[in-house]
Design an enzyme around this catalytic site. Structure first.
Site, mmCIF file in Angstrom:
data_model
loop_
_atom_site.group_PDB
_atom_site.id
_atom_site.type_symbol
_atom_site.label_atom_id
_atom_site.label_comp_id
_atom_site.label_asym_id
_atom_site.label_seq_id
_atom_site.Cartn_x
_atom_site.Cartn_y
_atom_site.Cartn_z
ATOM 1 N N VAL A 63 7.575 3.664 22.354
ATOM 2 C CA VAL A 63 6.623 4.575 22.908
ATOM 3 C C VAL A 63 5.813 4.016 24.322
ATOM 4 C CG1 VAL A 63 4.420 5.709 22.563
ATOM 5 C CG2 VAL A 63 6.014 5.468 20.562
ATOM 6 N N HIS B 220 5.905 0.714 13.878
ATOM 7 C CA HIS B 220 4.895 -0.030 14.144
ATOM 8 C C HIS B 220 4.414 -0.370 15.331
ATOM 9 C CE1 HIS B 220 5.522 -1.522 9.597
ATOM 10 N NE2 HIS B 220 4.609 -0.571 9.731
ATOM 11 N N GLU C 290 2.391 6.168 6.649
ATOM 12 C CA GLU C 290 3.638 6.344 6.256
ATOM 13 C C GLU C 290 4.359 7.508 6.707
ATOM 14 O OE1 GLU C 290 4.919 3.545 5.089
ATOM 15 O OE2 GLU C 290 2.873 2.661 4.416
ATOM 16 N N HIS D 211 5.730 7.157 9.994
ATOM 17 C CA HIS D 211 7.122 6.538 9.801
ATOM 18 C C HIS D 211 8.238 7.550 9.598
ATOM 19 C CE1 HIS D 211 6.079 2.272 10.293
ATOM 20 N NE2 HIS D 211 5.529 2.315 8.982
ATOM 21 N N LEU E 41 0.552 -1.333 -0.028
ATOM 22 C CA LEU E 41 -0.125 0.096 0.073
ATOM 23 C C LEU E 41 0.603 1.223 0.052
ATOM 24 C CD1 LEU E 41 -2.555 -0.871 2.536
ATOM 25 C CD2 LEU E 41 -3.026 -0.936 0.059
HETATM 26 N N1 ARG Z 1 3.248 -0.103 4.739
HETATM 27 C C1 ARG Z 1 1.693 -0.756 4.992
HETATM 28 C C2 ARG Z 1 1.502 -1.761 3.919
HETATM 29 O O1 ARG Z 1 1.960 -1.331 2.769
HETATM 30 C C3 ARG Z 1 0.921 0.242 4.924
HETATM 31 C C4 ARG Z 1 -0.382 -0.138 5.848
HETATM 32 C C5 ARG Z 1 -1.535 0.970 5.668
HETATM 33 N N2 ARG Z 1 -2.647 0.438 6.271
HETATM 34 C C6 ARG Z 1 -3.807 1.128 6.103
HETATM 35 N N3 ARG Z 1 -5.030 0.687 6.405
HETATM 36 N N4 ARG Z 1 -3.915 2.000 5.115
HETATM 37 O O2 ARG Z 1 0.972 -2.697 4.004
HETATM 38 ZN ZN ZN Z 2 4.195 0.576 8.391
HETATM 39 CA CA CA Z 3 4.640 0.254 23.151
#
Ligand code: ARG
Ligand code: ZN
Ligand code: CA
Length: 254
Positions: free
Chosen positions: A188, A173, A164, A167, A123
């Site tokens: 955290v 995460h 993102e 990050h 994503l």
């Molecule tokens: N880096 C994660 C992926 O590509 C992003 C997740 C984003 N989650 C969302 N519900 N939009 O899987």
């Molecule tokens: Zn991520």
């Molecule tokens: Ca934690």
């Protein structure tokens, strides 16, 4: 920093098929989501379970499409190119004109967002603070970007970019990236220790790692749930993002 940090954004739309050349409206819909999620003005924050609601915090960061380009000329903050690359991966090819993408604008002055086709169910992905300037920023799948146009459920509420950019501002995460174990940490303190990632739309509470009765903070933007299920950053996460803006990213924004 005190007060609100305002960050100029450049969106690089790298398209192969015409559908991937997303509209200006789809882009502004994403900027609007970011400005709600990072100011805690997203209406769905009210769905946060009561025990976690006091931890839902204002990041004090706002985003706007850049109005000046790196040469000092006026811009709408959106750049577009057609590419022969049918699908990108997380190898940063989209971030260079020489490999079918578009070059970054200076990382000290802009948040670079690339929007393109991504393969493998990806994503989006981000570069953490401290990496090379030429690849700094976030990459988002066009159909997980914004809330209109090609945005497709269940990732059609703009939360991939929210995640993102978390990050990009140094958030890990929430489950600590240790698979399903309980030894990883997101560094955290106010996010409960959590076993693995959550997906879909979980039911509260989801207990793991002896974190009952309230369980995982799965409604956090840094989990892997569907867009409609992620609604908050925590106070501790805001402190970590603000430390990044006071440190590695102290040049950006005003
Ligand atoms: N880096 C994660 C992926 O590509 C992003 C997740 C984003 N989650 C969302 N519900 N939009 O899987
Ligand atoms: Zn991520
Ligand atoms: Ca934690």
């Amino acid at each position: 920093r005190t007060g609100i940090t305002r960050i100029p954004v450049v969106v690089h739309v790298v398209w192969n098929t015409a559908a991937q050349n997303i509209s200006d409206a789809q882009i502004t819909s994403q900027i609007d989501v970011l400005n709600r999620d990072f100011r805690r003005t997203n209406p769905d924050v009210s769905t946060t379970p009561a025990p976690f609601l006091p931890l839902a915090a204002d990041v004090r960061v706002e985003f706007s499409l850049a109005t000046t380009n790196p040469l000092g000329a006026p811009t709408n903050g959106i750049e577009r190119r057609q590419t022969s690359v049918t699908s990108f991966s997380d190898n940063d090819a989209v971030k260079s004109a020489a490999t079918g993408g578009m070059d970054a604008w200076p990382a000290a002055n802009y948040l670079n967002i690339w929007v393109c086709q991504l393969g493998g169910g990806l994503l989006g992905y981000a570069q953490f603070p401290g990496g090379p300037d030429a690849t700094d920023g976030v990459v988002i799948l066009h159909s997980a970007f914004g809330t209109t146009g090609t945005a497709a459920a269940p990732f059609n509420l703009g939360r991939t970019a929210t995640h993102e950019i978390g990050h990009w501002l140094n958030l890990n995460h929430i489950w600590g990236d240790d698979g399903t174990g309980c030894s990883g940490t997101d560094n955290v303190a106010d996010t409960p220790n959590q076993a693995g990632s959550n997906t879909g739309v979980p039911t509260f509470p989801h207990v793991s790692c002896s974190n009952g009765p309230n369980g995982d903070m799965f409604m956090n933007y840094m989990d892997y749930v569907d867009d409609r299920a992620m609604v908050m950053f925590s106070t501790g996460q805001v402190a970590r993002m603000q430390a990044c803006l006071d440190g590695v990213r102290s040049a950006i924004g005003s």
